[in-house]
Motif scaffolding. Structure first.
Motif, short mmCIF file in Angstrom:
data_model
loop_
_atom_site.label_atom_id
_atom_site.label_comp_id
_atom_site.label_asym_id
_atom_site.label_seq_id
_atom_site.Cartn_x
_atom_site.Cartn_y
_atom_site.Cartn_z
N THR A 208 0.85 -1.18 0.00
CA THR A 208 0.00 0.00 0.00
C THR A 208 0.89 1.23 0.00
N ILE A 209 0.31 2.34 -0.41
CA ILE A 209 1.03 3.61 -0.37
C ILE A 209 0.07 4.65 0.19
N ALA A 210 0.54 5.46 1.12
CA ALA A 210 -0.30 6.46 1.79
C ALA A 210 0.28 7.84 1.55
N PRO A 211 0.02 8.43 0.39
CA PRO A 211 0.66 9.70 0.04
C PRO A 211 0.36 10.81 1.04
N LEU A 212 1.31 11.74 1.15
CA LEU A 212 1.05 13.02 1.80
C LEU A 212 0.50 13.96 0.74
N ASP A 213 -0.23 14.99 1.15
CA ASP A 213 -0.58 16.01 0.17
C ASP A 213 0.62 16.92 -0.05
N ASP A 214 0.50 17.88 -0.93
CA ASP A 214 1.63 18.75 -1.26
C ASP A 214 2.08 19.58 -0.06
N HIS A 215 1.30 19.60 0.99
CA HIS A 215 1.62 20.38 2.18
C HIS A 215 2.28 19.52 3.26
N GLY A 216 2.49 18.24 2.95
CA GLY A 216 3.19 17.35 3.89
C GLY A 216 2.29 16.64 4.86
N GLY A 217 0.97 16.64 4.60
CA GLY A 217 0.04 16.05 5.55
C GLY A 217 -0.83 14.95 4.96
N HIS A 218 -1.29 14.09 5.83
CA HIS A 218 -2.35 13.14 5.48
C HIS A 218 -3.15 12.83 6.74
N VAL A 219 -4.09 11.90 6.63
CA VAL A 219 -5.05 11.66 7.70
C VAL A 219 -4.96 10.21 8.15
N ASN A 220 -5.04 9.98 9.46
CA ASN A 220 -5.22 8.61 9.96
C ASN A 220 -6.27 8.62 11.07
N PRO A 221 -6.77 7.43 11.44
CA PRO A 221 -7.85 7.38 12.44
C PRO A 221 -7.43 7.78 13.84
N HIS A 222 -6.13 7.89 14.10
CA HIS A 222 -5.66 8.11 15.47
C HIS A 222 -5.19 9.54 15.71
N GLY A 223 -5.54 10.44 14.85
CA GLY A 223 -5.12 11.82 15.05
C GLY A 223 -5.60 12.77 13.99
N GLY A 224 -6.41 12.27 13.06
CA GLY A 224 -6.91 13.13 12.00
C GLY A 224 -5.79 13.62 11.09
N TYR A 225 -5.95 14.83 10.58
CA TYR A 225 -4.96 15.40 9.68
C TYR A 225 -3.71 15.79 10.47
N HIS A 226 -2.52 15.47 9.93
CA HIS A 226 -1.27 15.77 10.61
C HIS A 226 -0.15 15.84 9.57
N TYR A 227 0.96 16.47 9.95
CA TYR A 227 2.09 16.65 9.04
C TYR A 227 3.22 15.67 9.36
N HIS A 228 3.80 15.12 8.28
CA HIS A 228 5.05 14.36 8.37
C HIS A 228 6.19 15.10 7.68
N ALA A 229 5.88 16.19 7.04
CA ALA A 229 6.89 16.96 6.31
C ALA A 229 6.51 18.43 6.34
N VAL A 230 7.51 19.28 6.24
CA VAL A 230 7.30 20.73 6.19
C VAL A 230 7.62 21.19 4.77
N THR A 231 6.62 21.73 4.08
CA THR A 231 6.81 22.17 2.69
C THR A 231 6.56 23.66 2.49
N GLY A 232 6.34 24.40 3.59
CA GLY A 232 6.20 25.85 3.49
C GLY A 232 4.79 26.35 3.29
N SER A 233 3.79 25.51 3.59
CA SER A 233 2.40 25.88 3.33
C SER A 233 1.69 26.55 4.49
N THR A 234 2.27 26.50 5.68
CA THR A 234 1.57 26.99 6.86
C THR A 234 2.08 28.37 7.29
N LYS A 235 1.39 28.95 8.27
CA LYS A 235 1.75 30.27 8.77
C LYS A 235 3.19 30.30 9.25
N LYS A 236 3.89 31.38 8.90
CA LYS A 236 5.29 31.54 9.28
C LYS A 236 5.46 32.87 10.01
N ILE A 237 6.41 32.92 10.93
CA ILE A 237 6.75 34.15 11.63
C ILE A 237 8.13 34.59 11.14
#
Length: 395
Positions: A293-322
């Motif tokens: 099986t393959i469980a892709p991340l989206d372009d933002h480094g995230g995907h979903v599982n039943p034990h935590g909902g949406y979460h990130y495994h990679a940082v691709t620069g899509s979220t708020k930055k300071i």
């Protein structure tokens, strides 16, 4: 990441307790918690070739297979198991839910910067961010406690799996191997057998349509370490709406405490982005790939599982930055120990230098802080150098 020494010893002890025909020396080793590595290989080595393939391992040992397999040949030798244990023997493992007193490890000479809760996107926080005194590993610590639904707002979540082998990269997410990122186009799915040199891969049907877990039932059956056999050779896609009512509670020190020793991750999140989405430990690729099986991340480094909902495994620069006042990379969130996580590259495109084993270092303005790893590395940070808080997920 689980401490390798603890993993090996745990599995060894499990096997040792099952064996009854031990000589006196073996029994003494068992009493001292030192069963032999040879015994481990003997018990698990089903084809008796003197080494362990990934399919022969199980439980926690399988979880960190790639870390122990230092020469990346797909097998664990006696030397690799012994070396991993030796290299880690001076680092006691952090056992989840065990209140080990870490007071003696706190280094008060290190500059630390308090967590700034104003950086969080307020509408993504459920209720108020509270201050509570919490016992963290035997230390009474003032912490921020807050809740989120772990739903991104700065970007669209998904897509993940293409539906046909003719679909382009715009209809799917990304995958990673050997620190490189790959677009999961239909062409990529069609050629997984060549990509992994394994002719058992065929995630698509004769008409070119791709097998996708497009129901919540399919998600629950496939998005777990022991993938249901019916969902082998699937592209695993779980949607955020399946788990929209899940609530993640974060407990993070208000002012981080630097520890002289590193702490391995428990089972929860390793940090949080400013949108309230979890940063998670490395994805369990061994379990995913073992079922073809393959469980892709989206372009933002995230995907979903039943034990935590949406979460990130990679940082691709899509979220708020300071933004920082100099050329230093932007602050993108906080680790669960309260230290800041910054992007990998600075404003000039340069990587940080002198990073420690966790992916952190010091400077005069930010004190101790982490830098996110390469998007293809399946590891945002590698361990914790601060007194860890924790996350809890409730449906």
């Amino acid at each position: 990441m689980k401490n390798i020494a603890y993993i090996i010893l745990s599995v060894l002890l499990f096997i040792a307790c099952k064996s009854s025909n031990k000589n006196e020396n073996q029994q003494e080793e068992q009493r001292e918690g030192r069963p032999s590595v040879i015994q481990l290989i003997t018990e698990m080595d089903s084809n008796k070739d003197g080494k362990l393939s990934e399919n022969e391992t199980r439980g926690p040992l399988a979880d960190d297979f790639s870390k122990i397999d230092t020469n990346s040949d797909g097998f664990l030798s006696t030397d690799e198991l012994s070396s991993a244990l030796k290299n880690q023997e001076n680092r006691p493992p952090r056992r989840e839910n065990t209140p080990t007193d870490l007071s003696a490890e706190i280094n008060t000479t290190v500059k630390v910067i308090p967590v700034n809760t104003n950086y969080f996107i307020s509408e993504n926080i459920i209720g108020d961010i509270e201050k509570k005194t919490i016992n963290l590993n035997g230390i009474e610590t003032l912490c921020y406690v807050f809740k989120t639904n772990s739903i991104a707002t700065e970007h669209q979540m998904g897509p993940w799996c293409p539906r046909h082998i003719d679909d382009g990269m715009e209809k799917a997410g990304i995958w990673f191997k050997d620190d490189k990122v790959y677009d999961v186009s239909g062409h990529f799915i069609a050629n997984l057998d060549e990509f992994y040199s394994d002719d058992k891969w065929k995630v698509y049907r004769e008409d070119g349509t791709i097998r996708v877990t497009d129901t919540e039932e399919g998600c629950l059956a496939a998005a777990k370490p022991d993938v249901d056999e019916a969902y082998n050779n699937y592209c695993v896609e779980c949607l955020p709406e399946y788990f929209k009512d899940q609530v993640t509670t974060y407990t993070i020190p208000v002012t981080p405490k630097y520890l002289n020793t590193t702490q391995s991750f428990g089972g929860g999140g390793i940090g949080v982005a400013f949108n309230g989405v979890k940063y998670d430990p490395p994805a369990p690729t061994h379990a995913i790939l073992a079922a073809h099986t393959i469980a892709p991340l989206d372009d933002h480094g995230g995907h979903v599982n039943p034990h935590g909902g949406y979460h990130y495994h990679a940082v691709t620069g899509s979220t708020k930055k300071i933004e920082q006042t100099n050329t230093h990379s932007e602050l993108i969130g906080y680790a669960i120990d309260g230290f800041g996580i910054y992007a990998l590259l600075d404003k000039n495109g340069n990587k940080p230098t002198n990073l420690d084993e966790c992916g952190g270092h010091f400077d005069d303005e930010r004190g101790y802080h982490y830098h996110a790893g390469e998007p293809g590395g399946n590891q945002i940070i590698k361990c914790l150098h601060g007194l860890p808080g924790y996350t809890e997920v409730k449906e």
